[in-house]
Motif scaffolding. Structure first.
Motif, PDB file in Angstrom:
ATOM      1  N   ILE A 110      69.160  -0.268 -48.679  1.00  0.00           N
ATOM      2  CA  ILE A 110      70.399   0.471 -48.456  1.00  0.00           C
ATOM      3  C   ILE A 110      70.149   1.972 -48.401  1.00  0.00           C
ATOM      4  N   PHE A 111      70.888   2.628 -47.520  1.00  0.00           N
ATOM      5  CA  PHE A 111      70.844   4.070 -47.347  1.00  0.00           C
ATOM      6  C   PHE A 111      71.646   4.691 -48.491  1.00  0.00           C
ATOM      7  N   THR A 112      71.013   5.612 -49.235  1.00  0.00           N
ATOM      8  CA  THR A 112      71.691   6.188 -50.397  1.00  0.00           C
ATOM      9  C   THR A 112      71.539   7.713 -50.434  1.00  0.00           C
ATOM     10  N   LEU A 113      72.179   8.297 -51.416  1.00  0.00           N
ATOM     11  CA  LEU A 113      72.081   9.722 -51.673  1.00  0.00           C
ATOM     12  C   LEU A 113      70.622  10.140 -51.872  1.00  0.00           C
ATOM     13  N   ALA A 114      69.804   9.258 -52.438  1.00  0.00           N
ATOM     14  CA  ALA A 114      68.384   9.563 -52.649  1.00  0.00           C
ATOM     15  C   ALA A 114      67.699   9.861 -51.310  1.00  0.00           C
ATOM     16  N   ASP A 115      68.011   9.073 -50.281  1.00  0.00           N
ATOM     17  CA  ASP A 115      67.422   9.296 -48.953  1.00  0.00           C
ATOM     18  C   ASP A 115      67.863  10.645 -48.391  1.00  0.00           C
ATOM     19  N   ILE A 116      69.152  10.938 -48.540  1.00  0.00           N
ATOM     20  CA  ILE A 116      69.703  12.179 -47.992  1.00  0.00           C
ATOM     21  C   ILE A 116      69.043  13.395 -48.646  1.00  0.00           C
ATOM     22  N   LEU A 117      69.044  13.429 -49.984  1.00  0.00           N
ATOM     23  CA  LEU A 117      68.507  14.598 -50.682  1.00  0.00           C
ATOM     24  C   LEU A 117      66.990  14.690 -50.576  1.00  0.00           C
ATOM     25  N   MET A 118      66.302  13.552 -50.509  1.00  0.00           N
ATOM     26  CA  MET A 118      64.852  13.585 -50.325  1.00  0.00           C
ATOM     27  C   MET A 118      64.541  14.127 -48.923  1.00  0.00           C
ATOM     28  N   TYR A 119      65.325  13.703 -47.945  1.00  0.00           N
ATOM     29  CA  TYR A 119      65.147  14.206 -46.583  1.00  0.00           C
ATOM     30  C   TYR A 119      65.308  15.728 -46.560  1.00  0.00           C
ATOM     31  N   TYR A 120      66.389  16.227 -47.153  1.00  0.00           N
ATOM     32  CA  TYR A 120      66.608  17.684 -47.178  1.00  0.00           C
ATOM     33  C   TYR A 120      65.491  18.393 -47.932  1.00  0.00           C
ATOM     34  N   GLY A 121      65.028  17.785 -49.019  1.00  0.00           N
ATOM     35  CA  GLY A 121      63.973  18.399 -49.822  1.00  0.00           C
ATOM     36  C   GLY A 121      62.618  18.423 -49.143  1.00  0.00           C
ATOM     37  N   LEU A 122      62.364  17.416 -48.300  1.00  0.00           N
ATOM     38  CA  LEU A 122      61.057  17.313 -47.636  1.00  0.00           C
ATOM     39  C   LEU A 122      61.032  17.955 -46.255  1.00  0.00           C
ATOM     40  N   HIS A 123      62.193  18.290 -45.718  1.00  0.00           N
ATOM     41  CA  HIS A 123      62.254  18.773 -44.337  1.00  0.00           C
ATOM     42  C   HIS A 123      61.260  19.909 -44.072  1.00  0.00           C
ATOM     43  N   HIS A 124      61.246  20.916 -44.948  1.00  0.00           N
ATOM     44  CA  HIS A 124      60.348  22.070 -44.722  1.00  0.00           C
ATOM     45  C   HIS A 124      58.872  21.665 -44.790  1.00  0.00           C
ATOM     46  N   ILE A 125      58.578  20.600 -45.532  1.00  0.00           N
ATOM     47  CA  ILE A 125      57.194  20.103 -45.623  1.00  0.00           C
ATOM     48  C   ILE A 125      56.821  19.344 -44.345  1.00  0.00           C
ATOM     49  N   MET A 126      57.716  18.445 -43.915  1.00  0.00           N
ATOM     50  CA  MET A 126      57.440  17.603 -42.746  1.00  0.00           C
ATOM     51  C   MET A 126      57.301  18.436 -41.464  1.00  0.00           C
ATOM     52  N   VAL A 127      58.084  19.512 -41.365  1.00  0.00           N
ATOM     53  CA  VAL A 127      58.023  20.393 -40.199  1.00  0.00           C
ATOM     54  C   VAL A 127      56.609  20.949 -40.023  1.00  0.00           C
ATOM     55  N   ASP A 128      55.950  21.220 -41.143  1.00  0.00           N
ATOM     56  CA  ASP A 128      54.626  21.853 -41.090  1.00  0.00           C
ATOM     57  C   ASP A 128      53.448  20.884 -41.026  1.00  0.00           C
ATOM     58  N   LEU A 129      53.683  19.584 -41.123  1.00  0.00           N
ATOM     59  CA  LEU A 129      52.566  18.632 -41.093  1.00  0.00           C
ATOM     60  C   LEU A 129      51.964  18.537 -39.698  1.00  0.00           C
ATOM     61  N   THR A 130      50.651  18.351 -39.663  1.00  0.00           N
ATOM     62  CA  THR A 130      49.974  18.116 -38.385  1.00  0.00           C
ATOM     63  C   THR A 130      50.191  16.661 -37.981  1.00  0.00           C
ATOM     64  N   VAL A 131      49.879  16.347 -36.723  1.00  0.00           N
ATOM     65  CA  VAL A 131      49.991  14.971 -36.241  1.00  0.00           C
ATOM     66  C   VAL A 131      49.139  14.040 -37.115  1.00  0.00           C
ATOM     67  N   GLN A 132      47.916  14.498 -37.468  1.00  0.00           N
ATOM     68  CA  GLN A 132      47.025  13.679 -38.296  1.00  0.00           C
ATOM     69  C   GLN A 132      47.648  13.408 -39.664  1.00  0.00           C
ATOM     70  N   GLU A 133      48.268  14.421 -40.266  1.00  0.00           N
ATOM     71  CA  GLU A 133      48.885  14.243 -41.579  1.00  0.00           C
ATOM     72  C   GLU A 133      50.060  13.272 -41.489  1.00  0.00           C
ATOM     73  N   LYS A 134      50.830  13.398 -40.419  1.00  0.00           N
ATOM     74  CA  LYS A 134      51.963  12.481 -40.237  1.00  0.00           C
ATOM     75  C   LYS A 134      51.465  11.047 -40.112  1.00  0.00           C
ATOM     76  N   GLU A 135      50.321  10.871 -39.446  1.00  0.00           N
ATOM     77  CA  GLU A 135      49.766   9.525 -39.298  1.00  0.00           C
ATOM     78  C   GLU A 135      49.190   9.013 -40.613  1.00  0.00           C
ATOM     79  N   LYS A 136      48.675   9.925 -41.412  1.00  0.00           N
ATOM     80  CA  LYS A 136      48.120   9.541 -42.708  1.00  0.00           C
ATOM     81  C   LYS A 136      49.228   9.016 -43.628  1.00  0.00           C
TER      82      LYS A 136
END
Length: 172
Positions: A110-136
């Motif tokens: 189920i989609f919950t508040l945890a997903d929403i806030l984790m997404y917002y919290g990780l957004h700045h990290i995910m934006v900066d990941l390389t393709v290799q890191e995303k695959e890892k």
């Protein structure tokens, strides 16, 4: 914190107009309420907004789901907010990657508040990941991509691009 809470308000369809402040050097969000003392802390205020919007399912349905949502909200506040070094980031992504191995969402199916806030919290990290890191961190990438396309979640945040042909080869 305050910006995330405003995003959450819009996602929940609340009228907005809440006044957020921050307190202390850790910049803990504070919500000024009309009556009585303000509410403090990202988790507390976010849960309050969810209840205000009468979307309690975002906090989990069963006792176990509620506990898992709570657990990930705490993780979000203690680890993701606290973590700033490359090492912290790697640990967080590794933890999440293992957890999401057999799950669609943080609290299972189920989609919950945890997903929403984790997404917002990780957004700045995910934006900066390389393709290799995303695959890892394939499971994190799959989850993140799913959440960013969930109706209303991303709003004005930038779309994080994942190369689909490599990411989904073993989905069949």
């Amino acid at each position: 914190g305050a910006e995330e809470l405003e995003l959450l308000e819009r996602l929940l369809g609340l009228p907005g107009g809440n006044k957020y402040g921050v307190q202390g050097e850790r910049k803990v969000p504070v919500l000024q309420t009309n009556n009585g003392p303000g509410l403090m802390g990202l988790m507390t205020i976010a849960a309050h907004l969810v209840r205000q919007a009468r979307k309690d399912q975002l906090l989990g349905s069963t006792a176990e789901e509620k506990a898992v949502v709570q657990q990930w909200l705490e993780y979000r506040v203690t680890r993701v907010n606290g973590g700033s070094s490359k090492e912290d980031t790697r640990t967080i992504l590794k933890d999440l990657n293992m957890h999401l191995e057999d799950k669609v969402y943080l609290a299972g199916n189920i989609f919950t508040l945890a997903d929403i806030l984790m997404y917002y919290g990780l957004h700045h990290i995910m934006v900066d990941l390389t393709v290799q890191e995303k695959e890892k961190y394939l499971n994190v990438s799959r989850w993140f991509n799913h959440i960013q396309h969930y109706p209303g979640v991303r709003q004005h945040l930038s779309d994080v691009v994942f190369i689909k042909n490599r990411l989904y080869t073993n989905a069949h």
